[in-house]
Design an enzyme around this catalytic site. Structure first.
Site, PDB file in Angstrom:
ATOM      1  N   ARG A 106      17.549  83.523 -23.489  1.00 51.16           N
ATOM      2  CA  ARG A 106      16.844  84.811 -23.332  1.00 51.16           C
ATOM      3  C   ARG A 106      17.436  85.742 -24.369  1.00 51.16           C
ATOM      4  O   ARG A 106      18.647  86.014 -24.348  1.00 51.16           O
ATOM      5  CB  ARG A 106      17.027  85.368 -21.922  1.00 51.16           C
ATOM      6  CG  ARG A 106      16.574  86.815 -21.831  1.00 51.16           C
ATOM      7  CD  ARG A 106      16.435  87.325 -20.411  1.00 51.16           C
ATOM      8  NE  ARG A 106      15.265  86.751 -19.763  1.00 51.16           N
ATOM      9  CZ  ARG A 106      14.702  87.256 -18.658  1.00 51.16           C
ATOM     10  NH1 ARG A 106      15.191  88.324 -18.080  1.00 51.16           N
ATOM     11  NH2 ARG A 106      13.637  86.674 -18.134  1.00 51.16           N
ATOM     12  N   HIS A 133       6.947  85.211 -23.230  1.00 52.01           N
ATOM     13  CA  HIS A 133       7.593  84.766 -21.990  1.00 52.01           C
ATOM     14  C   HIS A 133       6.765  83.608 -21.397  1.00 52.01           C
ATOM     15  O   HIS A 133       6.126  83.752 -20.356  1.00 52.01           O
ATOM     16  CB  HIS A 133       7.666  85.944 -21.016  1.00 52.01           C
ATOM     17  CG  HIS A 133       8.640  85.770 -19.894  1.00 52.01           C
ATOM     18  ND1 HIS A 133       9.474  84.671 -19.768  1.00 52.01           N
ATOM     19  CD2 HIS A 133       8.912  86.565 -18.813  1.00 52.01           C
ATOM     20  CE1 HIS A 133      10.217  84.806 -18.684  1.00 52.01           C
ATOM     21  NE2 HIS A 133       9.899  85.935 -18.093  1.00 52.01           N
ATOM     22  N   GLN A 136       7.065  82.310 -17.639  1.00 47.67           N
ATOM     23  CA  GLN A 136       6.434  83.199 -16.656  1.00 47.67           C
ATOM     24  C   GLN A 136       4.948  82.897 -16.543  1.00 47.67           C
ATOM     25  O   GLN A 136       4.411  82.786 -15.434  1.00 47.67           O
ATOM     26  CB  GLN A 136       6.641  84.662 -17.077  1.00 47.67           C
ATOM     27  CG  GLN A 136       6.032  85.642 -16.112  1.00 47.67           C
ATOM     28  CD  GLN A 136       6.712  85.619 -14.756  1.00 47.67           C
ATOM     29  OE1 GLN A 136       7.930  85.723 -14.688  1.00 47.67           O
ATOM     30  NE2 GLN A 136       5.949  85.463 -13.694  1.00 47.67           N
ATOM     31  N   ASP A 224       2.569  94.596 -15.781  1.00 48.60           N
ATOM     32  CA  ASP A 224       4.018  94.463 -15.974  1.00 48.60           C
ATOM     33  C   ASP A 224       4.563  95.875 -16.176  1.00 48.60           C
ATOM     34  O   ASP A 224       3.795  96.840 -16.363  1.00 48.60           O
ATOM     35  CB  ASP A 224       4.285  93.574 -17.201  1.00 48.60           C
ATOM     36  CG  ASP A 224       5.764  93.226 -17.386  1.00 48.60           C
ATOM     37  OD1 ASP A 224       6.578  93.500 -16.480  1.00 48.60           O
ATOM     38  OD2 ASP A 224       6.114  92.692 -18.471  1.00 48.60           O
ATOM     39  N   CYS A 263       5.023  89.899 -12.943  1.00 50.71           N
ATOM     40  CA  CYS A 263       6.137  88.968 -13.162  1.00 50.71           C
ATOM     41  C   CYS A 263       7.418  89.423 -12.462  1.00 50.71           C
ATOM     42  O   CYS A 263       8.311  88.615 -12.238  1.00 50.71           O
ATOM     43  CB  CYS A 263       6.370  88.791 -14.661  1.00 50.71           C
ATOM     44  SG  CYS A 263       6.864  90.311 -15.501  1.00 50.71           S
ATOM     45  N   ARG A 291       8.357  80.037 -10.473  1.00 52.63           N
ATOM     46  CA  ARG A 291       9.238  79.909 -11.645  1.00 52.63           C
ATOM     47  C   ARG A 291      10.152  78.694 -11.454  1.00 52.63           C
ATOM     48  O   ARG A 291      10.392  77.928 -12.395  1.00 52.63           O
ATOM     49  CB  ARG A 291      10.094  81.184 -11.818  1.00 52.63           C
ATOM     50  CG  ARG A 291       9.314  82.439 -12.186  1.00 52.63           C
ATOM     51  CD  ARG A 291       8.767  82.380 -13.599  1.00 52.63           C
ATOM     52  NE  ARG A 291       9.799  82.137 -14.576  1.00 52.63           N
ATOM     53  CZ  ARG A 291      10.613  83.071 -15.098  1.00 52.63           C
ATOM     54  NH1 ARG A 291      10.465  84.335 -14.724  1.00 52.63           N
ATOM     55  NH2 ARG A 291      11.521  82.763 -15.996  1.00 52.63           N
TER      56      ARG A 291
HETATM   57  N1   CP Z   1      10.135  87.676 -14.407  1.00 57.32           N
HETATM   58  C1   CP Z   1      11.356  87.501 -14.924  1.00 57.32           C
HETATM   59  O1   CP Z   1      11.549  86.847 -15.954  1.00 57.32           O
HETATM   60  O2   CP Z   1      12.358  88.036 -14.174  1.00 57.32           O
HETATM   61  P1   CP Z   1      13.886  88.168 -14.581  1.00 57.32           P
HETATM   62  O3   CP Z   1      13.982  89.167 -15.687  1.00 57.32           O
HETATM   63  O4   CP Z   1      14.564  88.626 -13.317  1.00 57.32           O
HETATM   64  O5   CP Z   1      14.396  86.821 -15.026  1.00 57.32           O
HETATM   65  N1  NVA Z   2       8.191  92.688 -20.160  1.00 57.02           N
HETATM   66  C1  NVA Z   2       9.397  92.630 -19.368  1.00 57.02           C
HETATM   67  C2  NVA Z   2       9.443  91.355 -18.603  1.00 57.02           C
HETATM   68  C3  NVA Z   2      10.618  91.200 -17.700  1.00 57.02           C
HETATM   69  C4  NVA Z   2      10.634  89.892 -16.990  1.00 57.02           C
HETATM   70  C5  NVA Z   2      10.604  92.773 -20.270  1.00 57.02           C
HETATM   71  O1  NVA Z   2      10.640  92.149 -21.344  1.00 57.02           O
HETATM   72  O2  NVA Z   2      11.523  93.512 -19.917  1.00 57.02           O
END
Ligand code: CP
Ligand code: NVA
Length: 306
Positions: A106, A133, A136, A224, A263, A291
């Protein structure tokens, strides 16, 4: 054989995506029947997950998922690694490849993920970048399939920010052939990555500012947070997006059995009203659970176990 990285949905074929989804549904069914005797597809394998940004769902579901598959997981923060002190991604990739069988990253910069994949001798999985992502969106499609069947030819409405989750949704729309309406303020329209992705099949993805047009007849409504991790213009975003909240009044324009997805993490009273998020059309916690199941299929696919 070339390494099977899981970087973005536009790099997979429709058959590969359908295969991962199909196996995720089977893995989930088997796991629900006999949690402790479910088939160990990745016995003895080790996954390393590296986080440059916070996470609840991704962190825990990858760890638990790998254990359920018979393997183990090492969860790392980039600040705990020499990476945080300037060791290159290339060297990190080469070293980690000597220890583990698969990696998940990540990161704030998608290029870091591409570099990790380029220099690793093991598969690399995208656990969210500033660009996309894909884990997701596969969990979301899996959730739709469980509740409503195939998503092909269905109308999906994305409300709000054209962010990383939305880009993976655009990729999925092209691969799985659903109709996507993105309703967003003109100040925060598609960036270059998303414009290029939409241009692959411009008839299938419509970017509009009118909320009603997006909601009308939709089978699935998604949104989101207005401020993603790393966004530095929170005040401006709060102001510009304030007209883009998903409310019960707007949901009433969608199909009677339309689903609502997010998400998570969600901010009630901002991108979605509490009434919708906690209401009967919302499947956000099923998405979060999926997930776990879809990522087991993704890990197993990268390791050639499915
Ligand atoms: N939806 C998602 O990726 O959540 P987190 O940021 O908690 O991993
Ligand atoms: N769009 C959000 C998703 C979090 C899971 C971010 O990148 O913070």
């Amino acid at each position: 054989m070339a390494l099977r990285h899981f970087i973005d949905l536009d790099l997979l074929t429709p058959d590969e995506i359908r295969h991962i989804l199909d196996r995720a549904l089977k893995i989930k069914a088997q796991f629900k029947r006999k949690r402790h005797k479910a088939k160990k597809l990745c016995e003895g394998r080790v996954l390393a997950t590296i986080f440059e940004k916070p996470s609840t769902r991704t962190r825990v579901s990858f760890d638990v998922g790998m254990r359920d598959l018979g393997g183990s997981c090492i969860t790392l923060s980039s600040n705990d690694l020499q990476l945080g002190r300037g060791e290159s991604i290339a060297d990190t990739a080469r070293v980690m490849s000597r220890y583990v069988d698969v990696m998940m990253l990540r990161t704030s910069a998608h290029q870091n993920l591409l570099d990790l994949a380029a220099f690793a001798d093991v598969p690399v999985i995208n656990g969210l970048t500033d660009r996309s992502h894909p884990c997701q969106i596969l969990a979301d499609i899996m959730t739709f399939m469980e509740k409503r069947g195939s998503i092909k030819d269905k109308k999906v409405a994305w409300i709000g920010d054209c962010n990383n989750v939305a880009l993976s949704l655009v990729h999925a729309a092209h691969k799985l052939e659903f109709e996507l309406f993105i309703a967003c303020p003109s100040e925060f329209g598609p960036n270059q990555d998303m414009s290029e992705a939409i241009a692959v099949n411009p008839d299938q993805v419509r970017v509009i500012t009118d909320l009603s047009q997006a909601f009308e007849g939709a089978h699935l409504v998604m949104t989101d947070t207005w401020v993603s991790m790393g966004d530095e213009d929170a005040d401006k975003r709060m102001e510009v997006f304030s007209a883009y909240q998903v409310t019960s009044e707007l949901m009433a324009l969608a199909q009677d059995d339309a689903l609502f997805m997010h998400c998570l993490p969600a901010y009630r009273g901002r991108e979605v009203s509490a009434e919708v998020l906690d209401g009967p059309q919302s499947v956000v916690f099923d998405e979060a659970e999926n997930r776990l199941h879809v990522q087991k299929a993704i890990i197993a696919w990268t390791l050639g176990a499915i």
